[in-house]
Design a protein around this motif. Structure first.
Motif, PDB file in Angstrom:
ATOM      1  N   THR A 363       0.829  -1.203   0.000  1.00 58.34           N
ATOM      2  CA  THR A 363       0.000   0.000   0.000  1.00 58.34           C
ATOM      3  C   THR A 363       0.863   1.252   0.000  1.00 58.34           C
ATOM      4  O   THR A 363       1.860   1.335   0.701  1.00 58.34           O
ATOM      5  CB  THR A 363      -0.912   0.020   1.242  1.00 58.34           C
ATOM      6  OG1 THR A 363      -1.702  -1.157   1.240  1.00 58.34           O
ATOM      7  CG2 THR A 363      -1.822   1.238   1.213  1.00 58.34           C
ATOM      8  N   ASP A 365       2.087   4.756  -2.634  1.00 64.94           N
ATOM      9  CA  ASP A 365       2.966   5.036  -3.766  1.00 64.94           C
ATOM     10  C   ASP A 365       4.340   5.469  -3.269  1.00 64.94           C
ATOM     11  O   ASP A 365       4.544   5.732  -2.085  1.00 64.94           O
ATOM     12  CB  ASP A 365       2.335   6.141  -4.621  1.00 64.94           C
ATOM     13  CG  ASP A 365       2.843   6.148  -6.046  1.00 64.94           C
ATOM     14  OD1 ASP A 365       3.759   5.361  -6.346  1.00 64.94           O
ATOM     15  OD2 ASP A 365       2.329   6.940  -6.852  1.00 64.94           O
ATOM     16  N   ALA A 366       5.296   5.572  -4.185  1.00 66.10           N
ATOM     17  CA  ALA A 366       6.627   6.090  -3.839  1.00 66.10           C
ATOM     18  C   ALA A 366       6.480   7.465  -3.205  1.00 66.10           C
ATOM     19  O   ALA A 366       5.751   8.317  -3.701  1.00 66.10           O
ATOM     20  CB  ALA A 366       7.494   6.172  -5.088  1.00 66.10           C
ATOM     21  N   SER A 368       5.094   7.978  -0.333  1.00 65.52           N
ATOM     22  CA  SER A 368       4.017   7.939   0.661  1.00 65.52           C
ATOM     23  C   SER A 368       4.584   7.485   2.001  1.00 65.52           C
ATOM     24  O   SER A 368       5.709   6.976   2.100  1.00 65.52           O
ATOM     25  CB  SER A 368       2.922   6.974   0.217  1.00 65.52           C
ATOM     26  OG  SER A 368       3.407   5.633   0.254  1.00 65.52           O
ATOM     27  N   SER A 371       5.354   3.653   1.966  1.00 69.97           N
ATOM     28  CA  SER A 371       6.549   3.339   1.185  1.00 69.97           C
ATOM     29  C   SER A 371       7.813   3.786   1.910  1.00 69.97           C
ATOM     30  O   SER A 371       8.823   3.076   1.920  1.00 69.97           O
ATOM     31  CB  SER A 371       6.462   4.003  -0.194  1.00 69.97           C
ATOM     32  OG  SER A 371       7.609   3.721  -0.958  1.00 69.97           O
ATOM     33  N   LYS A 474      10.362   5.913  -9.098  1.00 65.97           N
ATOM     34  CA  LYS A 474       9.185   6.229  -9.895  1.00 65.97           C
ATOM     35  C   LYS A 474       9.473   7.515 -10.662  1.00 65.97           C
ATOM     36  O   LYS A 474       9.484   8.605 -10.090  1.00 65.97           O
ATOM     37  CB  LYS A 474       7.958   6.416  -9.013  1.00 65.97           C
ATOM     38  CG  LYS A 474       6.690   6.715  -9.819  1.00 65.97           C
ATOM     39  CD  LYS A 474       5.507   6.999  -8.922  1.00 65.97           C
ATOM     40  CE  LYS A 474       4.279   7.377  -9.740  1.00 65.97           C
ATOM     41  NZ  LYS A 474       3.119   7.705  -8.903  1.00 65.97           N
ATOM     42  N   TYR A 585       4.239   7.007 -16.169  1.00 67.36           N
ATOM     43  CA  TYR A 585       5.214   6.765 -15.104  1.00 67.36           C
ATOM     44  C   TYR A 585       5.893   5.422 -15.328  1.00 67.36           C
ATOM     45  O   TYR A 585       5.274   4.459 -15.783  1.00 67.36           O
ATOM     46  CB  TYR A 585       4.531   6.777 -13.736  1.00 67.36           C
ATOM     47  CG  TYR A 585       3.771   8.058 -13.465  1.00 67.36           C
ATOM     48  CD1 TYR A 585       4.413   9.167 -12.938  1.00 67.36           C
ATOM     49  CD2 TYR A 585       2.411   8.146 -13.772  1.00 67.36           C
ATOM     50  CE1 TYR A 585       3.722  10.351 -12.711  1.00 67.36           C
ATOM     51  CE2 TYR A 585       1.702   9.321 -13.546  1.00 67.36           C
ATOM     52  CZ  TYR A 585       2.370  10.423 -13.022  1.00 67.36           C
ATOM     53  OH  TYR A 585       1.685  11.598 -12.816  1.00 67.36           O
ATOM     54  N   PHE A 587       8.345   2.570 -13.265  1.00 71.67           N
ATOM     55  CA  PHE A 587       8.888   2.136 -11.975  1.00 71.67           C
ATOM     56  C   PHE A 587      10.184   1.376 -12.274  1.00 71.67           C
ATOM     57  O   PHE A 587      10.163   0.199 -12.634  1.00 71.67           O
ATOM     58  CB  PHE A 587       7.881   1.261 -11.244  1.00 71.67           C
ATOM     59  CG  PHE A 587       6.594   1.990 -10.928  1.00 71.67           C
ATOM     60  CD1 PHE A 587       6.415   2.588  -9.697  1.00 71.67           C
ATOM     61  CD2 PHE A 587       5.573   2.099 -11.883  1.00 71.67           C
ATOM     62  CE1 PHE A 587       5.237   3.277  -9.406  1.00 71.67           C
ATOM     63  CE2 PHE A 587       4.401   2.782 -11.600  1.00 71.67           C
ATOM     64  CZ  PHE A 587       4.232   3.375 -10.354  1.00 71.67           C
ATOM     65  N   LYS A 618      12.618  10.100  -6.490  1.00 72.07           N
ATOM     66  CA  LYS A 618      11.371   9.595  -5.910  1.00 72.07           C
ATOM     67  C   LYS A 618      11.468   8.074  -5.761  1.00 72.07           C
ATOM     68  O   LYS A 618      10.978   7.297  -6.589  1.00 72.07           O
ATOM     69  CB  LYS A 618      10.178   9.986  -6.786  1.00 72.07           C
ATOM     70  CG  LYS A 618       8.853   9.939  -6.047  1.00 72.07           C
ATOM     71  CD  LYS A 618       7.748  10.595  -6.849  1.00 72.07           C
ATOM     72  CE  LYS A 618       6.456  10.651  -6.047  1.00 72.07           C
ATOM     73  NZ  LYS A 618       5.362  11.287  -6.796  1.00 72.07           N
ATOM     74  N   GLY A 620      10.778   4.453  -4.023  1.00 73.27           N
ATOM     75  CA  GLY A 620       9.732   3.742  -3.293  1.00 73.27           C
ATOM     76  C   GLY A 620      10.139   2.298  -3.050  1.00 73.27           C
ATOM     77  O   GLY A 620      11.058   1.778  -3.692  1.00 73.27           O
ATOM     78  N   GLU A 622       8.206  -1.613  -2.272  1.00 71.52           N
ATOM     79  CA  GLU A 622       7.031  -2.453  -2.081  1.00 71.52           C
ATOM     80  C   GLU A 622       7.444  -3.906  -2.196  1.00 71.52           C
ATOM     81  O   GLU A 622       8.507  -4.228  -2.747  1.00 71.52           O
ATOM     82  CB  GLU A 622       5.936  -2.133  -3.103  1.00 71.52           C
ATOM     83  CG  GLU A 622       6.294  -2.445  -4.537  1.00 71.52           C
ATOM     84  CD  GLU A 622       5.140  -2.174  -5.504  1.00 71.52           C
ATOM     85  OE1 GLU A 622       4.162  -1.526  -5.086  1.00 71.52           O
ATOM     86  OE2 GLU A 622       5.220  -2.627  -6.657  1.00 71.52           O
TER      87      GLU A 622
END
Length: 661
Positions: A363, A365-366, A368, A371, A474, A585, A587, A618, A620, A622
């Motif tokens: 849950t 995004d980069a 956030s 993250s 990202k 975008y 990743f 940026k 992230g 996950e």
């Protein structure tokens, strides 16, 4: 049934008492009566060890202080002067369960007096049970005497039931009382806890076997204390001489009371179990622990505590939430950060086993909160492994769950690595479902999962990754703005419907219409500059002064249409303008060279694309768990499906024929 026979069925006996409450209580409310009474009767039996007259005398002599301070003085006096050992509570009343039965008319009042005669620690437990109101209700329904009478028949003395067995009886009854309600908040299935223990003490077998070893274990979502009790059992099975201290925090009053009572009954320090909201109240501020376990509530909101938690987050790593905060609808990663903040940073380090749902894996995004928390955990090399459990393992939910294993002292082969294990197929179906629980782990399943984890090898169910494998950048991919222009009847109608047009007065609208009508409706402009030159010349021709830059922009946005064959639009400095409608975008894995990846994966398909340089930082993280274990299954051929349908039609036709003939 002789409850004190050679092999007494205590659980069955107590369950029969609970069943006698039918009609007075709903089945899901039996625990409101049974659990506090089990605790009270256990205390009652243990009071046989104490000399009540000596206790009363000392209590009277300490009337110059009150509350907990008085209790401490009484206990100290008893232990030192009167040689009464291992006292953690006492009672100064004239009652016990058997003497309460001598006065049936006043049993409710006498029972309350008996409870009020206990030391503060026991009184607080009973207060959290809110048992006083249950006494009144039972008495009103003429049930109190018979219930006390039945409890007086069972001997819960430690000589009859050792602490470990008492804990097992208590936990089994808790499970029964709550299995058809919201049991997940009260009880984590025993086999899941056992697997957690194997992960918690992995690589620490020799550590916990050391003679006289001091070992502390904490659970900050302690519930009724089941995971702490299992941790103690695990350690004692390896080392009978270990000095074990259990610590816990719990939000719910009743669960806290059960847990604290359990600690007292097992000879633990009840002050180590503390009441409060773990996220907003740090009841163990500044304390560190060797082993930490937890099964926090899934998807719990922390909106009401947002101000306090955000303030602590602003303290950085001087507080518990230095890595950031997730969205207010899910506090899972806050519970985890709290545990990490309590790890010991010494040569032996600490280990964590925590049960979470799937949300914390991916849950956010980069950039956030979620993250950023994952980024900090992984880049700090704290995450050792994650085990995916089968669905339908818990009493109140069938969702996917995972055991996260963390340590700040990885063994050498695991440094910079994370192991993922897919144990979703390791289960036996239950003969009878318990709420949402339809599956269970067997002893052999637990052993197999532990062996897979210990071997640290790649297989169909075990994947090993570098920490960086879960990170990505990202980046924003831009494409040039290309617009064509043509004044058509439809475009003219769109201009007249536009908000800016409606704000013009009637005279201004007519002037603007006259400019637009000068355009050849057949002519197509493939260059914005060319269209603007023509537009400005027509405005000048009509000698119109009210059309400013803002109106020009409005006209451009209405008339201009994206067209890949049109000329690229540039700003006043000659820089290429980006088309927001084509923005995309990428990743890009951290292990990849961004420029090489972009050239290979993007430019080979879209030659005029470029990277927004402002998005290169940026980063992230996950953990797309399912993706790593996905197995593609070939679709069945159309011919096979048709053939099967034809066979089924023949069978159905034959059965229908047999029915009617």
């Amino acid at each position: 049934m002789d409850i004190n026979s050679q092999n007494p069925n205590y659980v069955g006996f107590l369950w029969n008492i609970a069943e006698s409450l039918r009609g007075t209580y709903k089945a899901e409310d039996y625990g409101k009566v049974m659990l506090p009474l089990i605790v009270l009767r256990r205390f009652d039996c243990l009071l046989d060890e104490y000399d009540r007259e000596i206790i009363k005398k000392i209590y009277k002599e300490t009337d110059y202080v009150s509350g907990l301070e008085r209790d401490i003085m009484v206990i100290a006096e008893l232990e030192e002067v009167h040689k009464m050992k291992n006292i953690s509570f006492f009672n100064i009343s004239d009652y016990d369960f058997k003497s309460l039965l001598d006065d049936s008319e006043n049993i409710a009042e006498n029972l309350k007096n008996y409870i009020n005669g206990f030391s503060e620690n026991v009184k607080n437990i009973m207060k959290n049970f809110k048992f006083s109101s249950q006494i009144d209700h039972l008495n009103k329904k003429n049930k109190l005497y018979s219930i006390i009478q039945k409890f007086a028949e069972v001997d819960f003395h430690i000589d009859k039931i050792p602490n470990e067995r008492m804990g097992q009886i208590y936990e089994e009854l808790i499970r029964r009382f709550y299995e058809n309600t919201d049991a997940g908040e009260h009880y984590t299935p025993r086999e899941v806890v056992e697997l957690c223990m194997e992960m918690l003490f992995y690589t620490k077998e020799e550590f916990i076997k050391e003679n006289g070893k001091y070992i502390d274990i904490a659970d900050f979502c302690a519930g009724t204390g089941g995971m702490l009790s299992e941790a103690r059992r695990y350690i004692e099975s390896k080392n009978k001489n270990a000095e074990i201290q259990l610590y816990g925090q719990e939000l719910m009053d009743e669960s806290f009371a059960i847990c604290q009572a359990d600690m007292i009954m097992k000879g633990e320090n009840p002050e180590n179990i503390r009441l409060g909201n773990t996220l907003s109240e740090d009841r163990f501020k500044g304390e560190k622990f060797r082993f930490l376990i937890s099964n926090p509530p899934y998807g719990v909101t922390w909106k009401d505590e947002e101000h306090i938690i955000k303030m602590e987050s602003e303290l950085g790593f001087d507080g518990r939430f230095g890595a950031g905060t997730p969205r207010t609808t899910d506090g899972s990663l806050l519970f985890l950060q709290n545990m990490i903040s309590k790890m010991k940073d010494d040569n032996d380090g600490s280990r964590i086993a925590i049960i979470l749902n799937g949300s914390p894996l991916f849950t956010g995004d980069a950039g956030s909160g979620e993250s950023n928390i994952r980024k900090w955990i992984i880049e700090s090399d704290l995450l050792e492994g994650i085990i995916a459990l089968p669905t339908d393992m818990f009493y109140n939910t069938g969702i996917s769950t995972y055991i996260w294993v963390l340590t700040n002292k990885k063994i050498s082969k695991r440094k910079g690595k994370i192991q993922l294990i897919d144990a979703t197929k390791f289960y036996d179906p239950m003969k009878k479902s318990l709420g949402s629980k339809r599956k269970e782990l067997s002893t052999s399943h637990i052993k197999d999962i532990k062996d897979i984890y210990s071997k640290f090898e790649e297989s169909d169910v075990s994947k090993i990754f570098d920490n960086k494998d879960f990170g990505f950048v990202k980046v924003t991919i831009e494409r040039p703005l290309r617009l064509k222009f043509q004044i058509t009847d439809e475009v003219i109608e769109n201009i007249k419907k536009a908000p800016f047009y409606k704000k013009l007065n009637k005279d201004q609208q007519e002037q603007l219409n006259s400019v637009v009508n000068l355009f050849d409706k057949i002519k197509v402009y493939m260059s914005r500059n060319e269209f603007l030159e023509d537009l400005n010349s027509k405005i000048k021709l009509k000698n119109i002064n009210f059309i400013k830059t803002s109106q020009i922009k409005n006209l451009i946005s209405i008339i201009g249409v994206q067209d890949n064959e049109a000329e690229i639009c540039r700003d006043s400095k000659g820089n290429i303008e980006a088309d927001s409608s084509l923005r995309d975008y990428e990743f890009i894995p951290l292990k990849e060279n961004i420029k090489e990846y972009f050239k290979r994966e993007v430019c080979s398909h879209i030659e005029d694309a470029w990277i927004d340089e402002g998005t290169l930082d940026k980063v992230g993280y996950e953990i797309p768990f399912t993706k790593y274990f996905y197995k593609h299954e070939e679709l069945r051929s159309f011919t096979d499906i048709i053939s099967e349908i034809e066979e089924l039609e023949k069978i159905i036709t034959s059965e229908i024929y047999n029915i009617f003939n």
